[in-house]
Scaffold this motif. Structure first.
Motif, PDB file in Angstrom:
ATOM      1  N   VAL A  11       0.843  -1.197   0.000  1.00 26.58           N
ATOM      2  CA  VAL A  11       0.000   0.000   0.000  1.00 26.58           C
ATOM      3  C   VAL A  11       0.877   1.245   0.000  1.00 26.58           C
ATOM      4  O   VAL A  11       0.664   2.186  -0.779  1.00 26.58           O
ATOM      5  N   ILE A  12       1.872   1.259   0.886  1.00 25.00           N
ATOM      6  CA  ILE A  12       2.777   2.412   0.949  1.00 25.00           C
ATOM      7  C   ILE A  12       3.508   2.595  -0.374  1.00 25.00           C
ATOM      8  O   ILE A  12       3.635   3.715  -0.892  1.00 25.00           O
ATOM      9  N   MET A  13       3.988   1.520  -0.942  1.00 19.07           N
ATOM     10  CA  MET A  13       4.695   1.577  -2.222  1.00 19.07           C
ATOM     11  C   MET A  13       3.799   2.147  -3.319  1.00 19.07           C
ATOM     12  O   MET A  13       4.225   2.967  -4.136  1.00 19.07           O
ATOM     13  N   ASP A  14       2.552   1.710  -3.333  1.00 23.75           N
ATOM     14  CA  ASP A  14       1.621   2.194  -4.354  1.00 23.75           C
ATOM     15  C   ASP A  14       1.325   3.677  -4.164  1.00 23.75           C
ATOM     16  O   ASP A  14       1.290   4.437  -5.135  1.00 23.75           O
ATOM     17  N   LEU A  15       1.136   4.101  -2.916  1.00 20.59           N
ATOM     18  CA  LEU A  15       0.901   5.524  -2.648  1.00 20.59           C
ATOM     19  C   LEU A  15       2.098   6.364  -3.092  1.00 20.59           C
ATOM     20  O   LEU A  15       1.940   7.434  -3.683  1.00 20.59           O
ATOM     21  N   LEU A  16       3.291   5.873  -2.822  1.00 24.33           N
ATOM     22  CA  LEU A  16       4.491   6.616  -3.185  1.00 24.33           C
ATOM     23  C   LEU A  16       4.658   6.719  -4.703  1.00 24.33           C
ATOM     24  O   LEU A  16       4.898   7.804  -5.239  1.00 24.33           O
ATOM     25  N   TYR A  17       4.516   5.594  -5.379  1.00 19.24           N
ATOM     26  CA  TYR A  17       4.912   5.562  -6.791  1.00 19.24           C
ATOM     27  C   TYR A  17       3.775   5.729  -7.780  1.00 19.24           C
ATOM     28  O   TYR A  17       4.010   6.115  -8.924  1.00 19.24           O
ATOM     29  N   GLN A  18       2.549   5.470  -7.362  1.00 12.34           N
ATOM     30  CA  GLN A  18       1.419   5.701  -8.253  1.00 12.34           C
ATOM     31  C   GLN A  18       0.850   7.103  -8.073  1.00 12.34           C
ATOM     32  O   GLN A  18       0.377   7.715  -9.025  1.00 12.34           O
ATOM     33  N   ASP A  19       0.911   7.600  -6.839  1.00  8.42           N
ATOM     34  CA  ASP A  19       0.293   8.893  -6.535  1.00  8.42           C
ATOM     35  C   ASP A  19       1.299  10.034  -6.419  1.00  8.42           C
ATOM     36  O   ASP A  19       1.107  11.101  -6.997  1.00  8.42           O
ATOM     37  N   LEU A  20       2.374   9.813  -5.673  1.00  8.10           N
ATOM     38  CA  LEU A  20       3.281  10.914  -5.335  1.00  8.10           C
ATOM     39  C   LEU A  20       4.499  10.989  -6.254  1.00  8.10           C
ATOM     40  O   LEU A  20       5.069  12.059  -6.422  1.00  8.10           O
ATOM     41  N   ASN A  21       4.915   9.864  -6.800  1.00  7.39           N
ATOM     42  CA  ASN A  21       6.002   9.815  -7.781  1.00  7.39           C
ATOM     43  C   ASN A  21       7.211  10.645  -7.348  1.00  7.39           C
ATOM     44  O   ASN A  21       7.575  11.633  -7.998  1.00  7.39           O
ATOM     45  N   PRO A  22       7.880  10.245  -6.265  1.00 11.34           N
ATOM     46  CA  PRO A  22       8.979  11.051  -5.723  1.00 11.34           C
ATOM     47  C   PRO A  22      10.184  11.128  -6.657  1.00 11.34           C
ATOM     48  O   PRO A  22      10.505  10.171  -7.366  1.00 11.34           O
ATOM     49  N   SER A  23      10.821  12.275  -6.652  1.00  8.43           N
ATOM     50  CA  SER A  23      12.050  12.468  -7.421  1.00  8.43           C
ATOM     51  C   SER A  23      13.031  13.255  -6.558  1.00  8.43           C
ATOM     52  O   SER A  23      12.738  14.403  -6.194  1.00  8.43           O
ATOM     53  N   PRO A  24      14.150  12.660  -6.193  1.00  5.45           N
ATOM     54  CA  PRO A  24      14.618  11.326  -6.574  1.00  5.45           C
ATOM     55  C   PRO A  24      13.788  10.231  -5.912  1.00  5.45           C
ATOM     56  O   PRO A  24      13.042  10.493  -4.972  1.00  5.45           O
ATOM     57  N   ALA A  25      13.948   9.017  -6.430  1.00  9.48           N
ATOM     58  CA  ALA A  25      13.195   7.887  -5.910  1.00  9.48           C
ATOM     59  C   ALA A  25      13.560   7.605  -4.458  1.00  9.48           C
ATOM     60  O   ALA A  25      14.677   7.885  -4.010  1.00  9.48           O
ATOM     61  N   VAL A  26      12.617   7.053  -3.730  1.00 12.51           N
ATOM     62  CA  VAL A  26      12.857   6.617  -2.352  1.00 12.51           C
ATOM     63  C   VAL A  26      13.353   5.168  -2.405  1.00 12.51           C
ATOM     64  O   VAL A  26      12.615   4.283  -2.838  1.00 12.51           O
ATOM     65  N   PRO A  27      14.592   4.906  -2.005  1.00 12.63           N
ATOM     66  CA  PRO A  27      15.082   3.525  -2.022  1.00 12.63           C
ATOM     67  C   PRO A  27      14.224   2.611  -1.164  1.00 12.63           C
ATOM     68  O   PRO A  27      13.696   3.028  -0.120  1.00 12.63           O
ATOM     69  N   VAL A  28      14.086   1.368  -1.596  1.00 15.39           N
ATOM     70  CA  VAL A  28      13.297   0.374  -0.864  1.00 15.39           C
ATOM     71  C   VAL A  28      14.247  -0.706  -0.358  1.00 15.39           C
ATOM     72  O   VAL A  28      14.907  -1.383  -1.147  1.00 15.39           O
ATOM     73  N   ILE A  29      14.318  -0.861   0.963  1.00 17.83           N
ATOM     74  CA  ILE A  29      15.166  -1.880   1.575  1.00 17.83           C
ATOM     75  C   ILE A  29      14.369  -3.167   1.735  1.00 17.83           C
ATOM     76  O   ILE A  29      13.286  -3.180   2.318  1.00 17.83           O
TER      77      ILE A  29
END
Length: 241
Positions: A53-71
């Motif tokens: 859910v968090i990943m989808d909110l970040l990348y489908q809705d907010l599209n951060p630049s630079p990307a937020v690394p995922v551990i």
């Protein structure tokens, strides 16, 4: 503490932030993170439903630049379905996926040859220290993390009922729990309503998915995390102690 974490600690009043965002949607919490944490922001996930859910909110809705690394902590003992979901998520969202494994090990059979076939049965604490706690700390240090996002919720276990949205971890990094106030139903309502990728093991009766030898199907009436460490009398692996 790193310079970045010292800066955050000096600048942020988490008590005020928790009051401000107590009733906020997770998207608003994530947006605050993107706008206010200039460097060192990451997401930590094992690709459970909340993390997706968090990943989808970040990348489908907010599209951060630079990307937020995922551990992602590859313990070498995940279900094949979990590893496949990690790769599917990398492709769908274009993730900057940072995979950390137990220090010095890349294969389960080599790990077993060194520590025995079932270290978790002999010493569960040592197993978690080697496969999760140490790799997480190494990842946070390698990536110069000042703040990390988790998918934890208050309703997941008795150890999380008082969890805040914003908190400091033991090393002085900001830990952000955008889904803290959400329920299990809230998570799945979002997953289904937004066509979010999820682990097919949920469809087989698993409710919380960790390492394969330590995760079982949850029976009707059991709590969400009842299938984790069944019979071991514990609710956490130590990552969030």
């Amino acid at each position: 503490m790193t310079q970045g974490t010292i800066y955050l600690a000096e600048q942020l009043d988490v008590a005020t932030l928790n009051q401000q965002f107590a009733a906020a949607h997770p998207k608003s919490i994530l947006m605050w993170c993107l706008e206010n944490i200039e460097q060192g922001l990451v997401q930590s996930t094992a690709f459970g439903a909340g993390g997706m859910v968090i990943m989808d909110l970040l990348y489908q809705d907010l599209n951060p630049s630079p990307a937020v690394p995922v551990i992602f902590l590859d313990t070498l003992h995940h279900f094949p379905e979990t590893l496949a979901l990690a790769e599917q998520s990398r492709e769908r969202y274009g993730l900057e996926l940072r995979i950390y494994q137990p220090q010095g090990f890349q294969q389960q059979d080599v790990f077993a040859a060194h520590y025995g076939e079932a270290l978790w049965e002999q010493d569960l604490e040592q197993y978690h220290q080697i496969t999760k706690v140490e790799p997480l700390q190494r990842a946070l240090q390698d990536l110069n993390v000042t703040a990390w996002i988790t998918g934890r919720r208050r309703d997941q276990s008795a150890t999380r009922t008082e969890m805040e949205i914003f908190e400091w971890d033991s090393q002085g990094r900001l830990k952000v729990n955008p889904l803290a106030a959400w329920s299990y139903k809230d998570v799945w309502r979002y997953v289904v309503g937004n066509d979010v990728l999820y682990n097919p093991l949920y469809d087989q009766g698993y409710a919380s998915i960790g390492d394969q030898p330590l995760t079982t199907i949850v029976q009707d009436g059991e709590h969400e995390r009842a299938g984790r460490w069944r019979g071991a009398g514990r609710l956490e692996c130590g990552m969030h102690a």
